[in-house]
Design a protein around this motif. Structure first.
Motif, PDB file in Angstrom:
ATOM      1  N   LYS A   1      10.399  -7.613  -5.771  1.00  0.00           N
ATOM      2  CA  LYS A   1       9.287  -6.657  -5.694  1.00  0.00           C
ATOM      3  C   LYS A   1       7.954  -7.391  -5.636  1.00  0.00           C
ATOM      4  O   LYS A   1       7.046  -7.003  -4.895  1.00  0.00           O
ATOM      5  CB  LYS A   1       9.314  -5.706  -6.880  1.00  0.00           C
ATOM      6  N   MET A   2       7.827  -8.475  -6.406  1.00  0.00           N
ATOM      7  CA  MET A   2       6.592  -9.254  -6.371  1.00  0.00           C
ATOM      8  C   MET A   2       6.376  -9.892  -5.005  1.00  0.00           C
ATOM      9  O   MET A   2       5.244  -9.985  -4.529  1.00  0.00           O
ATOM     10  CB  MET A   2       6.607 -10.341  -7.451  1.00  0.00           C
ATOM     11  N   LEU A   3       7.452 -10.326  -4.357  1.00  0.00           N
ATOM     12  CA  LEU A   3       7.327 -10.918  -3.026  1.00  0.00           C
ATOM     13  C   LEU A   3       6.884  -9.896  -1.982  1.00  0.00           C
ATOM     14  O   LEU A   3       6.270 -10.259  -0.972  1.00  0.00           O
ATOM     15  CB  LEU A   3       8.652 -11.539  -2.588  1.00  0.00           C
ATOM     16  N   SER A   4       7.192  -8.645  -2.212  1.00  0.00           N
ATOM     17  CA  SER A   4       6.804  -7.635  -1.238  1.00  0.00           C
ATOM     18  C   SER A   4       5.311  -7.313  -1.300  1.00  0.00           C
ATOM     19  O   SER A   4       4.760  -6.790  -0.325  1.00  0.00           O
ATOM     20  CB  SER A   4       7.651  -6.377  -1.394  1.00  0.00           C
ATOM     21  N   VAL A   5       4.635  -7.634  -2.388  1.00  0.00           N
ATOM     22  CA  VAL A   5       3.205  -7.337  -2.500  1.00  0.00           C
ATOM     23  C   VAL A   5       2.379  -8.128  -1.469  1.00  0.00           C
ATOM     24  O   VAL A   5       1.592  -7.537  -0.734  1.00  0.00           O
ATOM     25  CB  VAL A   5       2.700  -7.560  -3.946  1.00  0.00           C
ATOM     26  N   PRO A   6       2.530  -9.465  -1.368  1.00  0.00           N
ATOM     27  CA  PRO A   6       1.751 -10.155  -0.334  1.00  0.00           C
ATOM     28  C   PRO A   6       2.147  -9.746   1.087  1.00  0.00           C
ATOM     29  O   PRO A   6       1.305  -9.732   1.989  1.00  0.00           O
ATOM     30  CB  PRO A   6       2.012 -11.637  -0.575  1.00  0.00           C
ATOM     31  N   LEU A   7       3.405  -9.405   1.279  1.00  0.00           N
ATOM     32  CA  LEU A   7       3.840  -8.954   2.603  1.00  0.00           C
ATOM     33  C   LEU A   7       3.181  -7.618   2.953  1.00  0.00           C
ATOM     34  O   LEU A   7       2.747  -7.407   4.093  1.00  0.00           O
ATOM     35  CB  LEU A   7       5.364  -8.838   2.644  1.00  0.00           C
ATOM     36  N   LEU A   8       3.066  -6.732   1.987  1.00  0.00           N
ATOM     37  CA  LEU A   8       2.351  -5.468   2.215  1.00  0.00           C
ATOM     38  C   LEU A   8       0.870  -5.720   2.486  1.00  0.00           C
ATOM     39  O   LEU A   8       0.254  -5.035   3.312  1.00  0.00           O
ATOM     40  CB  LEU A   8       2.522  -4.532   1.023  1.00  0.00           C
ATOM     41  N   GLY A   9       0.298  -6.691   1.808  1.00  0.00           N
ATOM     42  CA  GLY A   9      -1.088  -7.068   2.072  1.00  0.00           C
ATOM     43  C   GLY A   9      -1.270  -7.574   3.495  1.00  0.00           C
ATOM     44  O   GLY A   9      -2.251  -7.233   4.172  1.00  0.00           O
ATOM     45  N   ARG A  10      -0.310  -8.364   3.957  1.00  0.00           N
ATOM     46  CA  ARG A  10      -0.349  -8.871   5.338  1.00  0.00           C
ATOM     47  C   ARG A  10      -0.241  -7.722   6.332  1.00  0.00           C
ATOM     48  O   ARG A  10      -0.973  -7.674   7.327  1.00  0.00           O
ATOM     49  CB  ARG A  10       0.788  -9.872   5.538  1.00  0.00           C
ATOM     50  N   ILE A  11       0.663  -6.797   6.060  1.00  0.00           N
ATOM     51  CA  ILE A  11       0.826  -5.637   6.942  1.00  0.00           C
ATOM     52  C   ILE A  11      -0.467  -4.831   7.007  1.00  0.00           C
ATOM     53  O   ILE A  11      -0.895  -4.420   8.087  1.00  0.00           O
ATOM     54  CB  ILE A  11       2.010  -4.765   6.474  1.00  0.00           C
ATOM     55  N   ALA A  12      -1.104  -4.614   5.856  1.00  0.00           N
ATOM     56  CA  ALA A  12      -2.351  -3.851   5.826  1.00  0.00           C
ATOM     57  C   ALA A  12      -3.434  -4.564   6.635  1.00  0.00           C
ATOM     58  O   ALA A  12      -4.149  -3.934   7.426  1.00  0.00           O
ATOM     59  CB  ALA A  12      -2.809  -3.641   4.386  1.00  0.00           C
ATOM     60  N   TRP A  13      -3.561  -5.865   6.439  1.00  0.00           N
ATOM     61  CA  TRP A  13      -4.599  -6.613   7.146  1.00  0.00           C
ATOM     62  C   TRP A  13      -4.363  -6.609   8.658  1.00  0.00           C
ATOM     63  O   TRP A  13      -5.296  -6.383   9.441  1.00  0.00           O
ATOM     64  CB  TRP A  13      -4.677  -8.038   6.622  1.00  0.00           C
ATOM     65  N   LEU A  14      -3.133  -6.864   9.061  1.00  0.00           N
ATOM     66  CA  LEU A  14      -2.836  -6.890  10.496  1.00  0.00           C
ATOM     67  C   LEU A  14      -2.994  -5.508  11.127  1.00  0.00           C
ATOM     68  O   LEU A  14      -3.449  -5.392  12.270  1.00  0.00           O
ATOM     69  CB  LEU A  14      -1.436  -7.440  10.755  1.00  0.00           C
ATOM     70  N   ASP A  15      -2.629  -4.470  10.407  1.00  0.00           N
ATOM     71  CA  ASP A  15      -2.801  -3.123  10.945  1.00  0.00           C
ATOM     72  C   ASP A  15      -4.285  -2.792  11.073  1.00  0.00           C
ATOM     73  O   ASP A  15      -4.704  -2.166  12.041  1.00  0.00           O
ATOM     74  CB  ASP A  15      -2.090  -2.091  10.081  1.00  0.00           C
ATOM     75  N   PHE A  16      -5.076  -3.227  10.121  1.00  0.00           N
ATOM     76  CA  PHE A  16      -6.514  -2.968  10.189  1.00  0.00           C
ATOM     77  C   PHE A  16      -7.173  -3.727  11.336  1.00  0.00           C
ATOM     78  O   PHE A  16      -8.022  -3.182  12.038  1.00  0.00           O
ATOM     79  CB  PHE A  16      -7.188  -3.338   8.860  1.00  0.00           C
ATOM     80  N   THR A  17      -6.774  -4.976  11.535  1.00  0.00           N
ATOM     81  CA  THR A  17      -7.440  -5.792  12.546  1.00  0.00           C
ATOM     82  C   THR A  17      -6.875  -5.609  13.946  1.00  0.00           C
ATOM     83  O   THR A  17      -7.615  -5.718  14.927  1.00  0.00           O
ATOM     84  CB  THR A  17      -7.382  -7.286  12.168  1.00  0.00           C
ATOM     85  N   THR A  18      -5.560  -5.345  14.064  1.00  0.00           N
ATOM     86  CA  THR A  18      -4.948  -5.280  15.401  1.00  0.00           C
ATOM     87  C   THR A  18      -4.313  -3.939  15.726  1.00  0.00           C
ATOM     88  O   THR A  18      -3.860  -3.746  16.852  1.00  0.00           O
ATOM     89  CB  THR A  18      -3.856  -6.368  15.548  1.00  0.00           C
TER      90      THR A  18
END
Length: 172
Positions: A12-29
């Motif tokens: 579950k802890m590993l999924s937090v940075p991955l969700l952060g990456r998804i949010a950032w990429l969705d916002f920028t691209t």
């Protein structure tokens, strides 16, 4: 704390940075990659599997599967009507596996709040301070695009943090 629970919490802890990456990429691209969604699904399924073995019950896994299927069936027509992106639909469909049954209600409330805030910021960018962020949000508004991966990811991150703190305090 058992080893199964510790590894489940680690997933579950590993999924937090991955969700952060998804949010950032969705916002920028305005794109959510299948690779990120599949990695998130694997982490969620692994965590749920370990929790189910630890608890001796498959109820949480079944509830997550039913919620995921229901979300996909409800959101798929919105994708077909071009109201949601395919990445948003896939991300929402796997979130129940990442969060698990106990966090779905809290996730839903947070998602509603974050989605309303995101829609308000996109619709009324003049509320934002001057700068590049405001210009980018105005650009999104002109394109008619709302990056819903951002509120989905933020709501999931907040829910995971709450579940992790509850689990740690309950098993200390």
């Amino acid at each position: 704390m058992s080893l199964l629970l510790a590894v489940s919490l680690f997933f579950k802890m590993l999924s937090v940075p991955l969700l952060g990456r998804i949010a950032w990429l969705d916002f920028t691209t305005q794109k959510i990659s299948n690779r990120d969604v599949l990695m998130l699904l694997c982490l969620g399924l692994g965590s749920l599997q370990l929790m189910s073995v630890q608890a001796g019950s498959w109820w949480d896994m079944g509830l997550s599967a039913i919620a995921a299927l229901l979300l996909f069936v409800v959101l798929f027509p919105l994708w077909a009507l071009r109201k949601l992106g395919a990445g948003d639909v896939k991300l929402m469909a796997i979130i129940p596996f990442v969060i698990g049954g106990p966090g779905l209600a809290f996730f839903s409330i947070l998602l509603l709040l974050f989605a309303l805030a995101t829609a308000a910021v996109i619709k009324y960018p003049f509320m934002l301070p001057e700068g590049a962020f405001r210009v980018y949000v105005q650009h999104l508004d002109r394109k008619g695009v709302v990056p819903f991966g951002v509120p989905i990811s933020l709501a999931a991150i907040c829910t995971i943090v709450l579940l992790l703190t509850n689990s740690v305090y309950a098993h200390v």
